[in-house]
Design a protein around this motif. Structure first.
Motif, PDB file in Angstrom:
ATOM      1  N   GLN A  32       0.809  -1.208   0.000  1.00  0.00           N
ATOM      2  CA  GLN A  32       0.000   0.000   0.000  1.00  0.00           C
ATOM      3  C   GLN A  32       0.850   1.270   0.000  1.00  0.00           C
ATOM      4  O   GLN A  32       1.773   1.412   0.775  1.00  0.00           O
ATOM      5  CB  GLN A  32      -0.904   0.017   1.242  1.00  0.00           C
ATOM      6  N   THR A  33       0.556   2.158  -0.915  1.00  0.00           N
ATOM      7  CA  THR A  33       1.228   3.453  -0.951  1.00  0.00           C
ATOM      8  C   THR A  33       0.196   4.570  -0.944  1.00  0.00           C
ATOM      9  O   THR A  33       0.208   5.427  -0.084  1.00  0.00           O
ATOM     10  CB  THR A  33       2.124   3.569  -2.199  1.00  0.00           C
ATOM     11  N   ASP A  34      -0.733   4.542  -1.889  1.00  0.00           N
ATOM     12  CA  ASP A  34      -1.751   5.577  -1.998  1.00  0.00           C
ATOM     13  C   ASP A  34      -3.124   4.994  -1.692  1.00  0.00           C
ATOM     14  O   ASP A  34      -3.437   3.873  -2.089  1.00  0.00           O
ATOM     15  CB  ASP A  34      -1.756   6.175  -3.404  1.00  0.00           C
ATOM     16  N   THR A  35      -3.928   5.769  -1.002  1.00  0.00           N
ATOM     17  CA  THR A  35      -5.290   5.356  -0.697  1.00  0.00           C
ATOM     18  C   THR A  35      -6.248   6.452  -1.129  1.00  0.00           C
ATOM     19  O   THR A  35      -5.912   7.635  -1.116  1.00  0.00           O
ATOM     20  CB  THR A  35      -5.466   5.084   0.814  1.00  0.00           C
ATOM     21  N   TYR A  36      -7.454   6.035  -1.474  1.00  0.00           N
ATOM     22  CA  TYR A  36      -8.436   6.970  -2.000  1.00  0.00           C
ATOM     23  C   TYR A  36      -9.805   6.677  -1.395  1.00  0.00           C
ATOM     24  O   TYR A  36     -10.039   5.599  -0.848  1.00  0.00           O
ATOM     25  CB  TYR A  36      -8.517   6.867  -3.530  1.00  0.00           C
ATOM     26  N   TYR A  37     -10.692   7.650  -1.516  1.00  0.00           N
ATOM     27  CA  TYR A  37     -12.054   7.481  -1.034  1.00  0.00           C
ATOM     28  C   TYR A  37     -12.988   8.339  -1.872  1.00  0.00           C
ATOM     29  O   TYR A  37     -12.580   9.330  -2.494  1.00  0.00           O
ATOM     30  CB  TYR A  37     -12.172   7.892   0.444  1.00  0.00           C
ATOM     31  N   SER A  38     -14.241   7.946  -1.891  1.00  0.00           N
ATOM     32  CA  SER A  38     -15.290   8.745  -2.519  1.00  0.00           C
ATOM     33  C   SER A  38     -16.597   8.460  -1.798  1.00  0.00           C
ATOM     34  O   SER A  38     -16.866   7.310  -1.413  1.00  0.00           O
ATOM     35  CB  SER A  38     -15.441   8.421  -4.007  1.00  0.00           C
ATOM     36  N   LEU A  39     -17.383   9.482  -1.610  1.00  0.00           N
ATOM     37  CA  LEU A  39     -18.698   9.356  -0.987  1.00  0.00           C
ATOM     38  C   LEU A  39     -19.735  10.011  -1.892  1.00  0.00           C
ATOM     39  O   LEU A  39     -19.587  11.171  -2.277  1.00  0.00           O
ATOM     40  CB  LEU A  39     -18.710  10.019   0.393  1.00  0.00           C
ATOM     41  N   TYR A  40     -20.762   9.241  -2.225  1.00  0.00           N
ATOM     42  CA  TYR A  40     -21.809   9.723  -3.120  1.00  0.00           C
ATOM     43  C   TYR A  40     -23.149   9.699  -2.403  1.00  0.00           C
ATOM     44  O   TYR A  40     -23.381   8.895  -1.497  1.00  0.00           O
ATOM     45  CB  TYR A  40     -21.897   8.851  -4.379  1.00  0.00           C
ATOM     46  N   SER A  76     -28.675   8.010 -10.389  1.00  0.00           N
ATOM     47  CA  SER A  76     -27.775   9.149 -10.515  1.00  0.00           C
ATOM     48  C   SER A  76     -27.180   9.470  -9.146  1.00  0.00           C
ATOM     49  O   SER A  76     -27.882   9.495  -8.136  1.00  0.00           O
ATOM     50  CB  SER A  76     -28.526  10.366 -11.071  1.00  0.00           C
ATOM     51  N   LEU A  77     -25.876   9.718  -9.122  1.00  0.00           N
ATOM     52  CA  LEU A  77     -25.159   9.958  -7.880  1.00  0.00           C
ATOM     53  C   LEU A  77     -24.575  11.354  -7.878  1.00  0.00           C
ATOM     54  O   LEU A  77     -24.033  11.819  -8.877  1.00  0.00           O
ATOM     55  CB  LEU A  77     -24.035   8.933  -7.721  1.00  0.00           C
ATOM     56  N   SER A  78     -24.662  12.001  -6.725  1.00  0.00           N
ATOM     57  CA  SER A  78     -24.010  13.300  -6.552  1.00  0.00           C
ATOM     58  C   SER A  78     -22.818  13.131  -5.630  1.00  0.00           C
ATOM     59  O   SER A  78     -22.890  12.444  -4.609  1.00  0.00           O
ATOM     60  CB  SER A  78     -24.991  14.329  -5.974  1.00  0.00           C
ATOM     61  N   LEU A  79     -21.699  13.726  -5.994  1.00  0.00           N
ATOM     62  CA  LEU A  79     -20.459  13.581  -5.238  1.00  0.00           C
ATOM     63  C   LEU A  79     -20.470  14.471  -3.997  1.00  0.00           C
ATOM     64  O   LEU A  79     -20.738  15.669  -4.087  1.00  0.00           O
ATOM     65  CB  LEU A  79     -19.266  13.938  -6.129  1.00  0.00           C
ATOM     66  N   LEU A  80     -20.167  13.878  -2.834  1.00  0.00           N
ATOM     67  CA  LEU A  80     -20.054  14.640  -1.600  1.00  0.00           C
ATOM     68  C   LEU A  80     -18.597  14.888  -1.215  1.00  0.00           C
ATOM     69  O   LEU A  80     -18.251  15.975  -0.759  1.00  0.00           O
ATOM     70  CB  LEU A  80     -20.752  13.902  -0.448  1.00  0.00           C
ATOM     71  N   ALA A  81     -17.747  13.875  -1.365  1.00  0.00           N
ATOM     72  CA  ALA A  81     -16.339  14.023  -0.981  1.00  0.00           C
ATOM     73  C   ALA A  81     -15.513  12.988  -1.716  1.00  0.00           C
ATOM     74  O   ALA A  81     -15.950  11.846  -1.902  1.00  0.00           O
ATOM     75  CB  ALA A  81     -16.166  13.862   0.525  1.00  0.00           C
ATOM     76  N   SER A  82     -14.301  13.374  -2.126  1.00  0.00           N
ATOM     77  CA  SER A  82     -13.403  12.448  -2.798  1.00  0.00           C
ATOM     78  C   SER A  82     -12.008  13.049  -2.864  1.00  0.00           C
ATOM     79  O   SER A  82     -11.853  14.278  -2.918  1.00  0.00           O
ATOM     80  CB  SER A  82     -13.898  12.125  -4.215  1.00  0.00           C
ATOM     81  N   ASN A  83     -10.993  12.199  -2.836  1.00  0.00           N
ATOM     82  CA  ASN A  83      -9.629  12.660  -3.067  1.00  0.00           C
ATOM     83  C   ASN A  83      -9.071  12.100  -4.371  1.00  0.00           C
ATOM     84  O   ASN A  83      -7.864  12.128  -4.606  1.00  0.00           O
ATOM     85  CB  ASN A  83      -8.718  12.300  -1.894  1.00  0.00           C
ATOM     86  N   LEU A  84      -9.964  11.570  -5.211  1.00  0.00           N
ATOM     87  CA  LEU A  84      -9.570  11.116  -6.532  1.00  0.00           C
ATOM     88  C   LEU A  84      -9.389  12.300  -7.474  1.00  0.00           C
ATOM     89  O   LEU A  84      -9.939  13.381  -7.253  1.00  0.00           O
ATOM     90  CB  LEU A  84     -10.627  10.171  -7.107  1.00  0.00           C
ATOM     91  N   SER A  85      -8.650  12.087  -8.533  1.00  0.00           N
ATOM     92  CA  SER A  85      -8.445  13.137  -9.537  1.00  0.00           C
ATOM     93  C   SER A  85      -9.735  13.368 -10.313  1.00  0.00           C
ATOM     94  O   SER A  85     -10.666  12.556 -10.284  1.00  0.00           O
ATOM     95  CB  SER A  85      -7.328  12.730 -10.499  1.00  0.00           C
ATOM     96  N   VAL A  86      -9.799  14.476 -11.026  1.00  0.00           N
ATOM     97  CA  VAL A  86     -10.994  14.819 -11.808  1.00  0.00           C
ATOM     98  C   VAL A  86     -11.196  13.839 -12.960  1.00  0.00           C
ATOM     99  O   VAL A  86     -12.281  13.781 -13.543  1.00  0.00           O
ATOM    100  CB  VAL A  86     -10.894  16.253 -12.347  1.00  0.00           C
TER     101      VAL A  86
END
Length: 340
Positions: A32-40, A76-86
């Protein structure tokens, strides 16, 4: 069937220990080096159907079962939080939407799958979980409107490999449920509360075993035996972080889930014939001090494996060693050992 005597003997470490064949350590590029998250967030329409329709909404002490009306808009999902790239975030959203349309979400637990995103040269593991916003109980919610809108959330954690994240599925499920408190409270300001929680998922759910081995070193057998015997452990003189790590480690090292419930009473009787004292860990000093510490040879024999794996910096290897430790206990006493 193994006698109660042999059960107690294995706890005391009287039997000779043999090495378990550990899984080969993953290559460095799989660690593990990089971790990501997204909340919809997703809003869904519920249409009240005829009596007997099946749904899932609970209000107060009574239940109503609405018929769910599904349309394409419901996915359909709306993004609340994420550290992923665009670039990567829309790719993940498309993956989650496809899973929603197929109904590939399990109630109350997450799923781990491989997803190909523009964040790495190879696919990464994705833990995804569907969270329902709990409706507050009260007279105003006792009746369901003919057409209501409910809110769901889709939580995603990404990183490492599918096999590695599978080792921490229970921890990830618990961490996802912890987010439910913030969602139910309808906390304003995602950046203030929700985003910091999401960004700590890997540190809290995966790295705690590594921190425990690093902190306790050759005193780790005390915790291992405490987990097997369900001996209470109290942590003093430290912040909540270490206390939570200890609780997680004791839970991970216990045999719960490996044994059958009908063996609980007899095994508890074996271990409670001798009263167990609470183990106190004082972390006021740089080196933790123990009171009422009890260990055994069996647990101590595993310390070299833990310490050698600590040098690799691979938390997934440490978890695999812990699982092998539990399996060895199980194999030594096939009476479904559950220590109380």
């Amino acid at each position: 069937m193994i006698s109660q005597t042999s059960l107690q003997d294995s706890m005391d470490g009287d039997e000779k220990e043999t090495d378990l064949e550990l899984e080969e350590e993953p290559p460095r590029d799989q660690q593990q080096t990089d971790t990501y998250y997204s909340l919809y967030r997703r809003h869904r329409s519920l249409q009240l159907g005829d009596e007997g329709d099946v749904g899932h909404r609970r209000t107060g002490s009574s239940e109503t079962f609405p018929k769910e009306t599904v349309s394409q808009e419901d996915f359909s999902l709306s993004l609340l939080a994420s550290n992923l790239s665009v670039v990567a975030e829309p790719e993940l959203r498309a993956f989650v939407t496809k899973r929603l349309t197929k109904g590939a979400f399990l109630g109350g637990m997450g799923t781990i799958a491989v997803v190909d995103l523009s964040i790495a040269e190879q696919p990464v593991a994705c833990y995804y979980c569907l969270l329902h916003q709990n409706q507050p109980a009260g007279p105003e919610n006792d009746k369901l409107e003919p057409k209501a809108v409910v809110t769901d959330y889709v939580l995603c954690f990404l990183g490492s490999t599918e096999k590695s994240l599978e080792l921490f599925r229970i921890e990830l499920d618990k961490y996802a449920q912890g987010l439910q408190l913030y969602l139910d409270a309808e906390v304003d300001g995602v950046e203030l509360h929700i985003q910091p929680y999401l960004s700590s998922w890997y540190d809290d759910s995966v790295l705690y075993i590594q921190r425990m081995v690093q902190l306790f070193q050759d005193r780790l057998p005390v915790l291992l035996r405490a987990a097997l015997s369900h001996t209470p452990v109290e942590v003093k003189g430290t912040d909540n972080k270490i206390r939570q790590d200890v609780e997680r480690f004791l839970s991970a090292a216990s045999l719960q889930g490996l044994i059958q419930e009908d063996s609980l009473s007899s095994l508890c009787k074996v271990m409670t014939e001798e009263q167990q004292k609470v183990i106190v860990i004082d972390c006021n000093e740089s080196t933790p001090a123990f009171q009422n510490a009890v260990s055994n040879k069996f647990c101590e024999d595993w310390i070299p494996s833990f310490l050698n794996s600590l040098e690799s910096g691979n938390p997934f290897l440490l978890r695999q060693i812990l699982e092998n430790f539990k399996l060895k206990i199980f194999w030594k006493s096939p009476l479904q050992m559950f220590f109380c």
